[in-house]
Design an enzyme around this catalytic site. Structure first.
Site, PDB file in Angstrom:
ATOM      1  N   TYR A  14      71.959  15.067  83.494  1.00  0.00           N
ATOM      2  CA  TYR A  14      72.670  13.844  83.136  1.00  0.00           C
ATOM      3  C   TYR A  14      71.890  12.944  82.181  1.00  0.00           C
ATOM      4  O   TYR A  14      72.397  11.889  81.783  1.00  0.00           O
ATOM      5  CB  TYR A  14      72.981  13.039  84.406  1.00  0.00           C
ATOM      6  CG  TYR A  14      73.775  13.786  85.435  1.00  0.00           C
ATOM      7  CD1 TYR A  14      75.150  13.939  85.319  1.00  0.00           C
ATOM      8  CD2 TYR A  14      73.149  14.352  86.551  1.00  0.00           C
ATOM      9  CE1 TYR A  14      75.886  14.634  86.278  1.00  0.00           C
ATOM     10  CE2 TYR A  14      73.874  15.049  87.516  1.00  0.00           C
ATOM     11  CZ  TYR A  14      75.241  15.191  87.368  1.00  0.00           C
ATOM     12  OH  TYR A  14      75.968  15.878  88.306  1.00  0.00           O
ATOM     13  N   HIS A  19      76.938   7.677  80.621  1.00  0.00           N
ATOM     14  CA  HIS A  19      76.826   6.946  81.890  1.00  0.00           C
ATOM     15  C   HIS A  19      75.371   6.545  82.180  1.00  0.00           C
ATOM     16  O   HIS A  19      75.133   5.687  83.037  1.00  0.00           O
ATOM     17  CB  HIS A  19      77.330   7.850  83.015  1.00  0.00           C
ATOM     18  CG  HIS A  19      78.201   7.158  84.022  1.00  0.00           C
ATOM     19  ND1 HIS A  19      78.789   5.915  83.830  1.00  0.00           N
ATOM     20  CD2 HIS A  19      78.605   7.540  85.269  1.00  0.00           C
ATOM     21  CE1 HIS A  19      79.501   5.586  84.883  1.00  0.00           C
ATOM     22  NE2 HIS A  19      79.409   6.533  85.773  1.00  0.00           N
ATOM     23  N   PHE A  64      72.505   8.762  92.897  1.00  0.00           N
ATOM     24  CA  PHE A  64      73.744   8.985  92.158  1.00  0.00           C
ATOM     25  C   PHE A  64      74.507   7.662  92.075  1.00  0.00           C
ATOM     26  O   PHE A  64      74.363   6.770  92.906  1.00  0.00           O
ATOM     27  CB  PHE A  64      74.595  10.116  92.729  1.00  0.00           C
ATOM     28  CG  PHE A  64      74.027  11.486  92.399  1.00  0.00           C
ATOM     29  CD1 PHE A  64      74.305  12.098  91.192  1.00  0.00           C
ATOM     30  CD2 PHE A  64      73.169  12.111  93.293  1.00  0.00           C
ATOM     31  CE1 PHE A  64      73.753  13.335  90.876  1.00  0.00           C
ATOM     32  CE2 PHE A  64      72.619  13.358  92.993  1.00  0.00           C
ATOM     33  CZ  PHE A  64      72.916  13.960  91.772  1.00  0.00           C
ATOM     34  N   ASN A  66      77.465   6.259  92.489  1.00  0.00           N
ATOM     35  CA  ASN A  66      78.330   5.545  93.428  1.00  0.00           C
ATOM     36  C   ASN A  66      77.616   5.050  94.684  1.00  0.00           C
ATOM     37  O   ASN A  66      78.247   4.459  95.558  1.00  0.00           O
ATOM     38  CB  ASN A  66      79.539   6.411  93.812  1.00  0.00           C
ATOM     39  CG  ASN A  66      79.136   7.702  94.490  1.00  0.00           C
ATOM     40  OD1 ASN A  66      77.957   7.978  94.656  1.00  0.00           O
ATOM     41  ND2 ASN A  66      80.130   8.498  94.879  1.00  0.00           N
ATOM     42  N   ASP A  91      76.522   0.979  81.476  1.00  0.00           N
ATOM     43  CA  ASP A  91      77.477   1.354  80.437  1.00  0.00           C
ATOM     44  C   ASP A  91      78.759   0.548  80.600  1.00  0.00           C
ATOM     45  O   ASP A  91      79.169   0.230  81.713  1.00  0.00           O
ATOM     46  CB  ASP A  91      77.777   2.853  80.506  1.00  0.00           C
ATOM     47  CG  ASP A  91      78.306   3.285  81.878  1.00  0.00           C
ATOM     48  OD1 ASP A  91      77.638   2.996  82.890  1.00  0.00           O
ATOM     49  OD2 ASP A  91      79.388   3.894  81.935  1.00  0.00           O
ATOM     50  N   ASN A 112      81.736   2.431  89.295  1.00  0.00           N
ATOM     51  CA  ASN A 112      81.293   2.819  90.644  1.00  0.00           C
ATOM     52  C   ASN A 112      79.897   2.305  90.989  1.00  0.00           C
ATOM     53  O   ASN A 112      79.624   1.955  92.145  1.00  0.00           O
ATOM     54  CB  ASN A 112      81.334   4.338  90.790  1.00  0.00           C
ATOM     55  CG  ASN A 112      82.749   4.865  90.899  1.00  0.00           C
ATOM     56  OD1 ASN A 112      83.655   4.159  91.336  1.00  0.00           O
ATOM     57  ND2 ASN A 112      82.954   6.098  90.464  1.00  0.00           N
TER      58      ASN A 112
END
Length: 227
Positions: A14, A19, A64, A66, A91, A112
């Site tokens: 990622y 994000h 992560f 959320n 973001d 989130n």
């Protein structure tokens, strides 16, 4: 003490995602301002340093997106901080790519990471909204934010990250206006660079003439003018 939180997802998969621009912002600040090495604590990667006269903790949650609020809440409780001591870099779909806005409080707009932070520390924290643009359709949002920045984004992305780093000490001093000015110096082209080149007419030397002097009297010239 200030707590700067960058939002993103952990792991190399990622790392260059849209994000993860919050992670990227903190990494640039740490690099440019000589922060200590990244360490694992509070379910996050943290780095300590100073910006201006303030001690600042940089925090990248590794839970992560959320569940970001879990990590932020742990760090706040450990250092006995208030939510107003927290600035979150994230973001922002509702801003065009390359646009940056500083904001105090507000809603999470479906993000989130912000939603989780709201739940753990309240909405009363500062944000730095880093524009990535919107893909145009709601169903495209998830694949869009979880895709890497394109090669064409490299220049504006670098300008944004440099600008955020340049102005970071103003954020630490609660001077969001000065922070935005520092960002603008990197992201807004100077007016001088937009000035059109002078036309060739301005570059030509004056043409000399051999017109003979007018020897008429002032009265004669006036009379001749009305003939």
């Amino acid at each position: 003490m200030k707590l700067f939180v960058g939002l993103g997802n952990p792991g190399s998969k990622y790392a260059r995602n849209r994000h993860n621009i919050g992670f990227m912002a903190l990494e640039r600040i740490a690099q440019d301002h000589g922060f200590g090495p990244w360490k694992s604590k509070f379910q996050a990667e943290i780095a300590e340093g100073r910006l201006g006269g303030r001690k600042v903790l940089l925090l990248k949650p590794q839970t992560f997106m959320n569940r970001s609020g879990q990590s932020v809440g742990e760090a706040m409780r450990f250092y006995k901080l208030d939510s107003t001591d927290v600035t979150v870099f994230h973001d922002e779909l509702d801003l065009a790519p390359g646009k940056v806005r500083a904001k105090a409080g507000g809603g999470h707009a479906g993000h989130n990471g912000l939603r989780s932070i709201h739940e753990h520390i309240s909405p009363a924290y500062d944000r730095v909204r880093l524009g990535i643009g919107h893909p145009g359709r709601k169903e495209m949002v998830s694949p869009y934010v979880l895709s890497d920045f394109a090669k064409a984004d490299a220049d504006w992305l670098d300008d944004v990250l440099r600008g955020v780093s340049d102005g970071a000490h103003h954020l630490a001093d609660d001077e969001s206006g000065k922070f935005m000015n520092a960002v603008a110096l990197r992201t807004v082209p100077s007016r001088s660079s937009k000035q059109p080149p002078k036309s060739e007419a301005h570059l030509k030397a004056p043409v000399e003439t051999n017109t003979a002097p007018d020897e008429r009297s002032a009265m004669q010239r006036l009379l001749d003018k009305f003939k």
